[in-house]
Design a protein around this motif. Structure first.
Motif, PDB file in Angstrom:
ATOM      1  N   ALA A 117       0.843  -1.191   0.000  1.00  0.00           N
ATOM      2  CA  ALA A 117       0.000   0.000   0.000  1.00  0.00           C
ATOM      3  C   ALA A 117       0.880   1.243   0.000  1.00  0.00           C
ATOM      4  O   ALA A 117       1.972   1.257   0.576  1.00  0.00           O
ATOM      5  CB  ALA A 117      -0.907   0.009   1.224  1.00  0.00           C
ATOM      6  N   SER A 136       0.498   3.928   1.626  1.00  0.00           N
ATOM      7  CA  SER A 136       0.648   4.460   2.987  1.00  0.00           C
ATOM      8  C   SER A 136       1.710   3.721   3.791  1.00  0.00           C
ATOM      9  O   SER A 136       2.100   4.164   4.872  1.00  0.00           O
ATOM     10  CB  SER A 136      -0.694   4.411   3.730  1.00  0.00           C
ATOM     11  N   TYR A 138      -1.161  -3.819   4.057  1.00  0.00           N
ATOM     12  CA  TYR A 138      -2.583  -3.996   3.723  1.00  0.00           C
ATOM     13  C   TYR A 138      -2.768  -4.821   2.456  1.00  0.00           C
ATOM     14  O   TYR A 138      -3.516  -4.451   1.549  1.00  0.00           O
ATOM     15  CB  TYR A 138      -3.277  -2.643   3.550  1.00  0.00           C
ATOM     16  N   LYS A 139      -2.093  -5.956   2.394  1.00  0.00           N
ATOM     17  CA  LYS A 139      -2.212  -6.791   1.204  1.00  0.00           C
ATOM     18  C   LYS A 139      -2.963  -8.071   1.533  1.00  0.00           C
ATOM     19  O   LYS A 139      -3.047  -8.496   2.685  1.00  0.00           O
ATOM     20  CB  LYS A 139      -0.838  -7.131   0.643  1.00  0.00           C
ATOM     21  N   SER A 177      -2.641 -10.768  -3.582  1.00  0.00           N
ATOM     22  CA  SER A 177      -1.974  -9.588  -4.138  1.00  0.00           C
ATOM     23  C   SER A 177      -0.681  -9.998  -4.836  1.00  0.00           C
ATOM     24  O   SER A 177       0.235 -10.534  -4.203  1.00  0.00           O
ATOM     25  CB  SER A 177      -1.659  -8.580  -3.027  1.00  0.00           C
ATOM     26  N   TYR A 198      -0.596   9.771  -0.081  1.00  0.00           N
ATOM     27  CA  TYR A 198      -0.122   8.477   0.386  1.00  0.00           C
ATOM     28  C   TYR A 198      -0.246   8.298   1.895  1.00  0.00           C
ATOM     29  O   TYR A 198       0.060   7.221   2.424  1.00  0.00           O
ATOM     30  CB  TYR A 198       1.355   8.299   0.004  1.00  0.00           C
ATOM     31  N   SER A 252      -2.222   4.959  -8.048  1.00  0.00           N
ATOM     32  CA  SER A 252      -1.859   3.756  -7.301  1.00  0.00           C
ATOM     33  C   SER A 252      -3.065   3.044  -6.703  1.00  0.00           C
ATOM     34  O   SER A 252      -3.219   1.832  -6.833  1.00  0.00           O
ATOM     35  CB  SER A 252      -0.867   4.113  -6.196  1.00  0.00           C
ATOM     36  N   GLU A 253      -3.930   3.784  -6.035  1.00  0.00           N
ATOM     37  CA  GLU A 253      -5.150   3.235  -5.433  1.00  0.00           C
ATOM     38  C   GLU A 253      -6.042   4.392  -5.016  1.00  0.00           C
ATOM     39  O   GLU A 253      -5.758   5.554  -5.309  1.00  0.00           O
ATOM     40  CB  GLU A 253      -4.823   2.320  -4.243  1.00  0.00           C
ATOM     41  N   ARG A 296      -8.920  -3.656  -3.049  1.00  0.00           N
ATOM     42  CA  ARG A 296      -8.692  -2.365  -3.686  1.00  0.00           C
ATOM     43  C   ARG A 296      -8.027  -2.522  -5.054  1.00  0.00           C
ATOM     44  O   ARG A 296      -7.362  -3.508  -5.335  1.00  0.00           O
ATOM     45  CB  ARG A 296      -7.819  -1.486  -2.776  1.00  0.00           C
ATOM     46  N   ARG A 320      -3.938  -2.852  -7.934  1.00  0.00           N
ATOM     47  CA  ARG A 320      -3.511  -1.714  -7.108  1.00  0.00           C
ATOM     48  C   ARG A 320      -1.995  -1.558  -7.160  1.00  0.00           C
ATOM     49  O   ARG A 320      -1.260  -2.484  -7.483  1.00  0.00           O
ATOM     50  CB  ARG A 320      -3.973  -1.900  -5.673  1.00  0.00           C
ATOM     51  N   GLY A 321      -1.548  -0.357  -6.846  1.00  0.00           N
ATOM     52  CA  GLY A 321      -0.128  -0.063  -6.891  1.00  0.00           C
ATOM     53  C   GLY A 321       0.388   0.334  -8.253  1.00  0.00           C
ATOM     54  O   GLY A 321       1.597   0.304  -8.506  1.00  0.00           O
TER      55      GLY A 321
END
Length: 423
Positions: free
Chosen positions: A40, A42, A50-51, A55, A325, A379-380, A387, A415-416
């Motif tokens: 993620a 962040s 947060y995967k 993922s 982010y 990214s998301e 996500r 995502r990403g």
């Protein structure tokens, strides 16, 4: 009369008079997108990934014209890293092959946090050669030196330049054949002894390669040539020049006259990075080089790393990640923007407009072939659950004060997403 009306209706339908304007208007053969799906954005602040166990990093190929069924969108499991921002991939001019630097390896499913930041990510030394022609992209793997950081391709599409962290071999020239396979590799030391190259950009004419070195806050050029045996060679051309506090990404204007560099000042952190700057550099390209010079500089947004220049050279568009982010509870989370600058013939930039939008960590932006639209890798979003990232599209209005208008359609990707390449 009724029969005539039916005929008229059929004619209208087949000629497209009733057809609505497509929600995505983009002039290109295709787009390649990289997604670093196991981290993620962040995590740069709090370390939390947060995967999910599903993922996985992926390369997405989008071919035009688009089809709502998604048949023109395919994927391949290609490991990649958002730590390289948009410097991780190139596509050959004919759109046949993509070359992707891994940069940092993927994390195991059991790893939920980064305690030491990006340095916790596994070191890598691989480049993927992706054949984009098949219905399902296929890939070969070669080694390009430890922790590769940037890749560029010459206008002829037959030679790559790759930067890595391998001491004394920070530069690699890789000649490729028509199957994308390396046929000769030549190594060279960094033009600034011992310094890590963080971006490489081939000039439009193919005779110079510009480089960016974040640690020494410098940019410069290397002269590219072929000797009598057609062996490629690069040598530093003139002394590098200082630009800002943390130079990030550089792009040549289409005529090769200017090199525009984003200076982000600081990396992403809990405190933010503050406003950045854009520098317009004019390299001395004479046989006997003079001094490179900064012809103009102007303020930019926060975390304004990604930039693109229109095909006609009249405008520069910058993606500002801001503090998007940050963890979701932060006031700046999910808030990004695009800045549009005009670029005159003397190399002066002037801010025309700025457009806020919802999205996390936009790290790559590119014009289409017509110069009438841009694609932005997001990214998301401030979403929960499974996500995704996306490629969003904006219409470009040219003129003395260029403007943007967001298109209603977007393409969802893993995502990403951090790199977009148009071909």
């Amino acid at each position: 009369m009724k029969k005539q009306s039916l005929v008229a209706l059929a004619t209208l339908l087949t000629t497209g008079v009733f057809a609505q304007q497509d929600p995505i208007q983009f002039t290109a053969k295709g787009i390649v997108v990289l997604s670093d799906a196991d981290m993620a954005a962040s995590a740069l602040v709090d370390g939390n990934l947060y995967k999910s166990k599903t993922s996985r990093d992926v390369l997405t190929v989008v071919k035009f014209p688009l089809d709502r069924s998604g048949q023109n969108i395919t994927t391949a499991p290609i490991s990649n890293s958002s730590a390289l921002y948009d410097k991780a991939a190139v596509v050959t001019p004919n759109g046949r092959f993509a070359f992707v630097l891994e940069g940092r390896g993927q994390l195991g499913d059991s790893v939920a946090t980064l305690k030491g930041g990006v340095k916790d990510l596994p070191a890598a030394a691989r480049m993927f050669i992706v054949d984009l022609a098949p219905a399902k992209p296929t890939a070969k793997v070669v080694s390009v030196g430890n922790l590769p950081t940037a890749i560029t391709i010459n206008p002829q599409g037959n030679t790559l330049a790759v930067a890595s962290g391998e001491a004394g071999k920070e530069m690699r020239l890789i000649e490729i054949d028509n199957t994308g396979t390396p046929k000769r590799v030549i190594t060279a030391a960094s033009p600034v002894p011992g310094a890590r190259i963080t971006d490489l950009v081939w000039s439009p004419a193919g005779d110079f390669i510009a480089y960016v070195i974040e640690d020494t806050q410098e940019v410069g050029v290397m002269k590219f040539s072929l000797d009598a045996a057609k062996k490629p060679n690069i040598v530093p051309h003139g002394k590098p020049i200082k630009v800002g506090g943390m130079p990030a990404t550089g792009k040549f204007s289409p005529d090769g006259k200017f090199f525009i560099v984003s200076d982000i000042k600081k990396g992403a952190s809990a405190q933010g990075a503050g406003k950045g700057e854009l520098f317009v550099v004019q390299f001395s390209t004479e046989d006997t080089p003079g001094e490179h010079k900064i012809v103009s500089q102007t303020a930019s947004g926060e975390s304004a790393e990604a930039l693109t220049i229109s095909p006609d050279g009249s405008m520069v568009i910058v993606a500002n990640a801001g503090q998007s982010y940050q963890p979701f509870g932060n006031a700046g989370a999910g808030k990004s923007s695009l800045s549009v600058y005009s670029l005159d013939k003397e190399g002066k930039l002037a801010l025309a407009n700025e457009y806020p939008f919802e999205g996390i960590m936009p790290q790559s932006v590119e014009f289409d072939k017509s110069g009438n639209a841009i694609a932005v890798a997001v990214s998301e979003f401030l979403d929960y659950g499974d996500r995704t990232g996306a490629i969003e599209f904006w219409k470009v209005t040219k003129g003395d004060k260029p403007a943007l208008e967001k298109m209603p359609g977007k393409i969802n990707v893993a995502r990403g997403s951090h790199t977009v390449r148009v071909y």
